[in-house]
Design a protein around this motif. Structure first.
Motif, PDB file in Angstrom:
ATOM      1  N   PHE A 190       0.813  -1.217   0.000  1.00 57.38           N
ATOM      2  CA  PHE A 190       0.000   0.000   0.000  1.00 57.38           C
ATOM      3  C   PHE A 190       0.847   1.268   0.000  1.00 57.38           C
ATOM      4  O   PHE A 190       0.588   2.169  -0.812  1.00 57.38           O
ATOM      5  N   PRO A 191       1.875   1.376   0.863  1.00 53.71           N
ATOM      6  CA  PRO A 191       2.702   2.588   0.788  1.00 53.71           C
ATOM      7  C   PRO A 191       3.398   2.759  -0.560  1.00 53.71           C
ATOM      8  O   PRO A 191       3.543   3.883  -1.044  1.00 53.71           O
ATOM      9  N   CYS A 192       3.789   1.654  -1.181  1.00 57.74           N
ATOM     10  CA  CYS A 192       4.444   1.751  -2.488  1.00 57.74           C
ATOM     11  C   CYS A 192       3.470   2.190  -3.571  1.00 57.74           C
ATOM     12  O   CYS A 192       3.828   2.989  -4.450  1.00 57.74           O
ATOM     13  N   ILE A 193       2.238   1.711  -3.517  1.00 60.05           N
ATOM     14  CA  ILE A 193       1.242   2.125  -4.512  1.00 60.05           C
ATOM     15  C   ILE A 193       0.914   3.602  -4.348  1.00 60.05           C
ATOM     16  O   ILE A 193       0.842   4.350  -5.333  1.00 60.05           O
ATOM     17  N   VAL A 194       0.729   4.045  -3.123  1.00 60.73           N
ATOM     18  CA  VAL A 194       0.450   5.466  -2.888  1.00 60.73           C
ATOM     19  C   VAL A 194       1.672   6.312  -3.265  1.00 60.73           C
ATOM     20  O   VAL A 194       1.534   7.373  -3.875  1.00 60.73           O
ATOM     21  N   VAL A 201       6.451  10.245   1.609  1.00 60.48           N
ATOM     22  CA  VAL A 201       5.117   9.642   1.627  1.00 60.48           C
ATOM     23  C   VAL A 201       5.230   8.151   1.908  1.00 60.48           C
ATOM     24  O   VAL A 201       4.515   7.608   2.761  1.00 60.48           O
ATOM     25  N   ILE A 202       6.143   7.493   1.212  1.00 58.33           N
ATOM     26  CA  ILE A 202       6.352   6.058   1.432  1.00 58.33           C
ATOM     27  C   ILE A 202       6.861   5.811   2.849  1.00 58.33           C
ATOM     28  O   ILE A 202       6.408   4.889   3.529  1.00 58.33           O
ATOM     29  N   TRP A 203       7.787   6.634   3.301  1.00 57.35           N
ATOM     30  CA  TRP A 203       8.354   6.492   4.647  1.00 57.35           C
ATOM     31  C   TRP A 203       7.256   6.604   5.708  1.00 57.35           C
ATOM     32  O   TRP A 203       7.189   5.813   6.639  1.00 57.35           O
ATOM     33  N   TYR A 204       6.384   7.597   5.561  1.00 56.95           N
ATOM     34  CA  TYR A 204       5.333   7.829   6.544  1.00 56.95           C
ATOM     35  C   TYR A 204       4.315   6.692   6.536  1.00 56.95           C
ATOM     36  O   TYR A 204       3.929   6.186   7.597  1.00 56.95           O
ATOM     37  N   LEU A 205       3.867   6.282   5.369  1.00 57.31           N
ATOM     38  CA  LEU A 205       2.839   5.249   5.286  1.00 57.31           C
ATOM     39  C   LEU A 205       3.361   3.868   5.678  1.00 57.31           C
ATOM     40  O   LEU A 205       2.609   3.048   6.176  1.00 57.31           O
ATOM     41  N   ALA A 206       4.639   3.618   5.437  1.00 54.27           N
ATOM     42  CA  ALA A 206       5.217   2.320   5.806  1.00 54.27           C
ATOM     43  C   ALA A 206       5.640   2.299   7.265  1.00 54.27           C
ATOM     44  O   ALA A 206       6.114   1.272   7.747  1.00 54.27           O
ATOM     45  N   GLU A 207       5.490   3.440   7.947  1.00 58.15           N
ATOM     46  CA  GLU A 207       5.892   3.565   9.351  1.00 58.15           C
ATOM     47  C   GLU A 207       7.346   3.157   9.532  1.00 58.15           C
ATOM     48  O   GLU A 207       7.694   2.328  10.361  1.00 58.15           O
ATOM     49  N   GLY A 208       8.180   3.757   8.753  1.00 61.09           N
ATOM     50  CA  GLY A 208       9.603   3.458   8.801  1.00 61.09           C
ATOM     51  C   GLY A 208      10.048   2.833   7.494  1.00 61.09           C
ATOM     52  O   GLY A 208       9.395   2.956   6.479  1.00 61.09           O
ATOM     53  N   VAL A 237       9.963   2.355  -7.847  1.00 62.25           N
ATOM     54  CA  VAL A 237       9.122   2.074  -6.672  1.00 62.25           C
ATOM     55  C   VAL A 237       9.013   0.567  -6.455  1.00 62.25           C
ATOM     56  O   VAL A 237       9.073   0.086  -5.316  1.00 62.25           O
ATOM     57  N   ALA A 238       8.881  -0.195  -7.541  1.00 62.60           N
ATOM     58  CA  ALA A 238       8.849  -1.651  -7.411  1.00 62.60           C
ATOM     59  C   ALA A 238      10.169  -2.184  -6.868  1.00 62.60           C
ATOM     60  O   ALA A 238      10.189  -3.102  -6.037  1.00 62.60           O
ATOM     61  N   LEU A 239      11.271  -1.594  -7.306  1.00 63.15           N
ATOM     62  CA  LEU A 239      12.586  -1.993  -6.810  1.00 63.15           C
ATOM     63  C   LEU A 239      12.723  -1.694  -5.315  1.00 63.15           C
ATOM     64  O   LEU A 239      13.285  -2.495  -4.564  1.00 63.15           O
ATOM     65  N   TYR A 240      12.186  -0.551  -4.889  1.00 60.94           N
ATOM     66  CA  TYR A 240      12.215  -0.237  -3.455  1.00 60.94           C
ATOM     67  C   TYR A 240      11.393  -1.251  -2.663  1.00 60.94           C
ATOM     68  O   TYR A 240      11.849  -1.763  -1.642  1.00 60.94           O
ATOM     69  N   GLY A 241      10.184  -1.540  -3.127  1.00 57.01           N
ATOM     70  CA  GLY A 241       9.328  -2.491  -2.409  1.00 57.01           C
ATOM     71  C   GLY A 241       9.925  -3.880  -2.343  1.00 57.01           C
ATOM     72  O   GLY A 241       9.733  -4.594  -1.367  1.00 57.01           O
ATOM     73  N   GLY A 242      10.672  -4.264  -3.359  1.00 56.89           N
ATOM     74  CA  GLY A 242      11.237  -5.609  -3.384  1.00 56.89           C
ATOM     75  C   GLY A 242      12.584  -5.747  -2.713  1.00 56.89           C
ATOM     76  O   GLY A 242      12.821  -6.694  -1.976  1.00 56.89           O
ATOM     77  N   VAL A 243      13.496  -4.796  -2.964  1.00 58.95           N
ATOM     78  CA  VAL A 243      14.875  -4.976  -2.527  1.00 58.95           C
ATOM     79  C   VAL A 243      15.402  -3.813  -1.686  1.00 58.95           C
ATOM     80  O   VAL A 243      15.968  -4.020  -0.622  1.00 58.95           O
ATOM     81  N   LEU A 244      15.218  -2.603  -2.179  1.00 62.53           N
ATOM     82  CA  LEU A 244      15.898  -1.457  -1.586  1.00 62.53           C
ATOM     83  C   LEU A 244      15.416  -1.094  -0.188  1.00 62.53           C
ATOM     84  O   LEU A 244      16.130  -0.431   0.552  1.00 62.53           O
ATOM     85  N   ARG A 245      14.222  -1.542   0.195  1.00 61.57           N
ATOM     86  CA  ARG A 245      13.731  -1.222   1.541  1.00 61.57           C
ATOM     87  C   ARG A 245      14.545  -1.910   2.632  1.00 61.57           C
ATOM     88  O   ARG A 245      14.435  -1.578   3.797  1.00 61.57           O
ATOM     89  N   ARG A 246      15.398  -2.854   2.224  1.00 56.44           N
ATOM     90  CA  ARG A 246      16.232  -3.578   3.189  1.00 56.44           C
ATOM     91  C   ARG A 246      17.622  -2.972   3.366  1.00 56.44           C
ATOM     92  O   ARG A 246      18.410  -3.487   4.151  1.00 56.44           O
ATOM     93  N   LEU A 247      17.931  -1.911   2.621  1.00 64.04           N
ATOM     94  CA  LEU A 247      19.252  -1.295   2.754  1.00 64.04           C
ATOM     95  C   LEU A 247      19.453  -0.745   4.156  1.00 64.04           C
ATOM     96  O   LEU A 247      18.548  -0.155   4.740  1.00 64.04           O
TER      97      LEU A 247
END
Length: 156
Positions: free
Chosen positions: A7-11, A62-69, A108-118
């Motif tokens: 959801f945060p990635c779609i928004v 926006v992604i940071w806020y909606l994903a709560e971190g 955004v897809a790359l962030y949701g899949g891989v980059l959010r773990r950096l």
């Protein structure tokens, strides 16, 4: 294992696409140096990179806020990946809107899949700041000459 923040990635995707459309509209309407620094002023691969980089940078909070971190370094890497992807798509001959939109969606897809773990180290903040400064400075002082373009490998 943490779930993928769909959801945060779609928004965030829609926020980035809206920011890109707004920046393009402001550039088309006003065409002043401020809007030229943040949106494509010419139809070149370098300028198309700006069309994805700055909207993704704006959608990061926006992604940071909606994903709560998440990963702030990953968000910086997402913006840089979007700028690079838009440049590559423009070099391949894609239409400007397709290059920017496709690069934003891919980043955004790359962030949701891989980059959010950096992890929060690694210099991604400094690299994103350096790329933003390069986009702005090379728009204000537009480089010319075949030597510069050959050194960069990207036509301005």
């Amino acid at each position: 294992m943490k779930r993928v923040p769909i959801f945060p990635c779609i928004v965030g995707l829609h926020a980035a696409l809206a920011a890109a459309a707004l920046l393009w509209a402001l550039q088309a309407r006003f065409g002043d140096p401020l809007t030229a620094a943040l949106s494509p002023a010419w139809n070149s691969p370098w300028e198309q990179g700006k069309a994805a980089f700055f909207p993704l940078l704006a959608a990061g909070p926006v992604i940071w806020y909606l994903a709560e971190g998440g990963s702030r370094s990953g968000l910086c890497a997402m913006a840089m990946a979007g700028g690079g992807a838009a440049t590559v798509l423009a070099l391949a001959g894609a239409a400007p809107a397709i290059a920017a939109g496709g690069a934003i969606a891919a980043a955004v897809a790359l962030y949701g899949g891989v980059l959010r773990r950096l992890k929060e180290r690694g210099g991604w903040f400094a690299a994103a700041i350096a790329l933003a400064a390069a986009y702005i400075l090379l728009t204000i002082v537009r480089p010319g000459g075949a030597l510069f373009e050959a050194a960069m490998g990207i036509p301005f």
